[in-house]
Write an enzyme that holds these catalytic residues in place. Sequence first.
Site, mmCIF file in Angstrom:
data_model
loop_
_atom_site.group_PDB
_atom_site.id
_atom_site.type_symbol
_atom_site.label_atom_id
_atom_site.label_comp_id
_atom_site.label_asym_id
_atom_site.label_seq_id
_atom_site.Cartn_x
_atom_site.Cartn_y
_atom_site.Cartn_z
ATOM 1 N N THR A 10 0.952 -1.410 -0.031
ATOM 2 C CA THR A 10 -0.011 -0.013 -0.302
ATOM 3 C C THR A 10 0.962 1.312 -0.120
ATOM 4 O O THR A 10 1.882 1.324 0.532
ATOM 5 C CB THR A 10 -0.878 0.070 1.035
ATOM 6 O OG1 THR A 10 -1.860 1.238 1.219
ATOM 7 C CG2 THR A 10 -0.329 0.023 2.670
ATOM 8 N N GLY A 11 0.206 2.333 -0.598
ATOM 9 C CA GLY A 11 0.956 3.612 -0.437
ATOM 10 C C GLY A 11 0.076 4.439 0.523
ATOM 11 O O GLY A 11 0.776 5.651 0.536
ATOM 12 N N ASN A 12 -0.658 3.887 1.017
ATOM 13 C CA ASN A 12 -1.287 4.697 2.056
ATOM 14 C C ASN A 12 -0.696 4.238 3.540
ATOM 15 O O ASN A 12 -0.876 3.195 4.023
ATOM 16 C CB ASN A 12 -2.900 4.367 2.162
ATOM 17 C CG ASN A 12 -3.764 5.029 3.052
ATOM 18 O OD1 ASN A 12 -3.475 5.198 4.286
ATOM 19 N ND2 ASN A 12 -5.070 5.146 2.619
ATOM 20 N N ASP A 72 -8.002 -3.516 -0.828
ATOM 21 C CA ASP A 72 -8.602 -2.590 -1.413
ATOM 22 C C ASP A 72 -10.146 -2.341 -0.927
ATOM 23 O O ASP A 72 -10.700 -3.464 -0.482
ATOM 24 C CB ASP A 72 -8.806 -2.716 -2.891
ATOM 25 C CG ASP A 72 -9.351 -1.692 -3.742
ATOM 26 O OD1 ASP A 72 -8.300 -0.783 -3.911
ATOM 27 O OD2 ASP A 72 -10.488 -1.551 -4.145
ATOM 28 N N GLY A 155 -8.736 9.429 5.858
ATOM 29 C CA GLY A 155 -9.815 9.244 4.720
ATOM 30 C C GLY A 155 -11.178 9.797 5.348
ATOM 31 O O GLY A 155 -11.229 10.845 6.057
ATOM 32 N N TYR A 156 -12.190 8.947 5.229
ATOM 33 C CA TYR A 156 -13.581 9.227 5.891
ATOM 34 C C TYR A 156 -13.906 9.025 7.132
ATOM 35 O O TYR A 156 -14.906 9.232 7.716
ATOM 36 C CB TYR A 156 -14.437 8.479 4.956
ATOM 37 C CG TYR A 156 -14.482 8.696 3.312
ATOM 38 C CD1 TYR A 156 -15.053 9.799 2.763
ATOM 39 C CD2 TYR A 156 -13.664 7.823 2.629
ATOM 40 C CE1 TYR A 156 -15.106 10.197 1.341
ATOM 41 C CE2 TYR A 156 -14.064 8.091 1.156
ATOM 42 C CZ TYR A 156 -14.410 9.180 0.625
ATOM 43 O OH TYR A 156 -14.392 9.225 -0.764
ATOM 44 N N LYS A 177 -10.531 1.063 16.639
ATOM 45 C CA LYS A 177 -11.001 0.853 15.122
ATOM 46 C C LYS A 177 -10.916 -0.440 14.563
ATOM 47 O O LYS A 177 -11.553 -1.036 13.912
ATOM 48 C CB LYS A 177 -10.453 1.854 14.286
ATOM 49 C CG LYS A 177 -10.826 2.099 13.024
ATOM 50 C CD LYS A 177 -9.990 2.915 11.991
ATOM 51 C CE LYS A 177 -10.368 2.755 10.654
ATOM 52 N NZ LYS A 177 -9.582 3.580 9.506
ATOM 53 N N HIS A 182 -13.791 -2.683 8.916
ATOM 54 C CA HIS A 182 -13.865 -3.670 7.914
ATOM 55 C C HIS A 182 -12.689 -4.087 7.648
ATOM 56 O O HIS A 182 -12.366 -5.351 7.328
ATOM 57 C CB HIS A 182 -14.386 -2.677 6.534
ATOM 58 C CG HIS A 182 -13.391 -1.329 6.344
ATOM 59 N ND1 HIS A 182 -13.316 -0.424 7.387
ATOM 60 C CD2 HIS A 182 -12.719 -0.735 5.359
ATOM 61 C CE1 HIS A 182 -12.584 0.605 7.101
ATOM 62 N NE2 HIS A 182 -12.186 0.229 5.711
ATOM 63 N N ARG A 183 -11.369 -3.237 7.632
ATOM 64 C CA ARG A 183 -10.277 -3.842 7.475
ATOM 65 C C ARG A 183 -9.553 -4.833 8.530
ATOM 66 O O ARG A 183 -9.182 -5.742 8.508
ATOM 67 C CB ARG A 183 -9.247 -2.668 7.155
ATOM 68 C CG ARG A 183 -7.651 -3.067 6.975
ATOM 69 C CD ARG A 183 -6.860 -1.897 6.195
ATOM 70 N NE ARG A 183 -7.488 -1.039 5.539
ATOM 71 C CZ ARG A 183 -8.355 0.075 5.561
ATOM 72 N NH1 ARG A 183 -8.426 0.442 6.604
ATOM 73 N NH2 ARG A 183 -8.877 0.782 4.562
HETATM 74 P P1 ITT Z 1 -3.423 1.868 -1.628
HETATM 75 O O1 ITT Z 1 -4.304 1.682 -2.770
HETATM 76 O O2 ITT Z 1 -2.030 2.566 -1.946
HETATM 77 O O3 ITT Z 1 -3.459 0.817 -0.828
HETATM 78 P P2 ITT Z 1 -5.665 3.986 -1.144
HETATM 79 O O4 ITT Z 1 -5.973 5.044 -0.216
HETATM 80 O O5 ITT Z 1 -5.577 4.416 -2.753
HETATM 81 O O6 ITT Z 1 -4.191 3.281 -0.762
HETATM 82 P P3 ITT Z 1 -7.893 2.262 -1.838
HETATM 83 O O7 ITT Z 1 -7.650 2.348 -3.299
HETATM 84 O O8 ITT Z 1 -8.155 1.004 -1.249
HETATM 85 O O9 ITT Z 1 -6.547 2.785 -1.052
HETATM 86 O O10 ITT Z 1 -8.748 3.297 -1.744
HETATM 87 C C1 ITT Z 1 -9.673 3.393 -0.390
HETATM 88 C C2 ITT Z 1 -10.131 4.778 -0.103
HETATM 89 O O11 ITT Z 1 -11.178 4.378 0.597
HETATM 90 C C3 ITT Z 1 -9.247 5.379 0.879
HETATM 91 O O12 ITT Z 1 -8.308 6.372 0.144
HETATM 92 C C4 ITT Z 1 -10.265 6.081 1.658
HETATM 93 O O13 ITT Z 1 -10.706 7.337 1.071
HETATM 94 C C5 ITT Z 1 -11.481 5.320 1.965
HETATM 95 N N1 ITT Z 1 -11.201 4.249 3.064
HETATM 96 C C6 ITT Z 1 -10.995 3.007 2.887
HETATM 97 N N2 ITT Z 1 -10.933 2.425 4.304
HETATM 98 C C7 ITT Z 1 -11.006 3.653 4.878
HETATM 99 C C8 ITT Z 1 -10.842 3.817 6.393
HETATM 100 O O14 ITT Z 1 -10.531 2.610 7.214
HETATM 101 N N3 ITT Z 1 -11.024 4.901 6.907
HETATM 102 C C9 ITT Z 1 -11.212 5.991 6.035
HETATM 103 N N4 ITT Z 1 -11.527 5.911 4.916
HETATM 104 C C10 ITT Z 1 -11.270 4.668 4.308
#
Ligand code: ITT
Length: 214
Positions: A10-12, A72, A155-156, A177, A182-183
Amino acid sequence: MSRLRIVIATGNDGKLREFRRALARLDVELVSAREAGIARFPEETGASYEENALLKAGFAALQTGLPALADDSGLEVDVLEGAPGIYSARFGGEIGDGERIAFLLEKMRDVPRGARGASFVSTVVLATPGGEVKSFVGECRGEILEGPRGDGGFGYDPVFFSPELHRTFAEADGYAKGRVSHRGRALQRFLEWALTPVGKRTIQETAPRRNPNL
Ligand code: ITT
């Protein structure tokens, strides 16, 4: 003997922290994509969470020669008929988290309390360099608040109110959390599978799928 290494694809950085916390019990070395020298992932062109997670995990496994895990995920809002879903990261365009939240709240401006239900959905995929694939899903329900609360998570999270935690994901600590998210749930399923001795797995649990991208 050196420990098994798994790349977290992941890049997140928010996700990476959640992976590390959830998998701390596993006797493996978790290597971030950055540490593994991966600067960019392929474009997420899949039609489902699973396809997109496999694009990331499969890419990282081939780049590094190590097994890789990717998530994802997305937010599915009831009154938006499941949007933004797999497009959650791009909802509203190339903008920051705060602006994305504002974009979502604007779309839901006239939606009353009681009709603001939403789900977070995650598919975690394990891929090996040899082309084996295993998926784990997790989901959680919540409500979209009318304004952000809390500054944790990513994120949200500031507008996602969890009835189980009685607070938003951004107000909850990472452990709380991870217990209900979900994760967190998808990763708990992965952990249960990873910690089950091979001889005790069902045939379905043992049989890996092939990576269709190879
Ligand atoms: P990687 O693909 O590099 O893993 P990403 O942020 O682009 O990072 P996704 O393509 O899976 O990841 O996009 C999921 C998006 O959904 C993420 O950017 C958030 O905006 C939202 N999201 C998913 N899980 C979340 C969480 O636990 N809390 C808040 N927002 C979440």
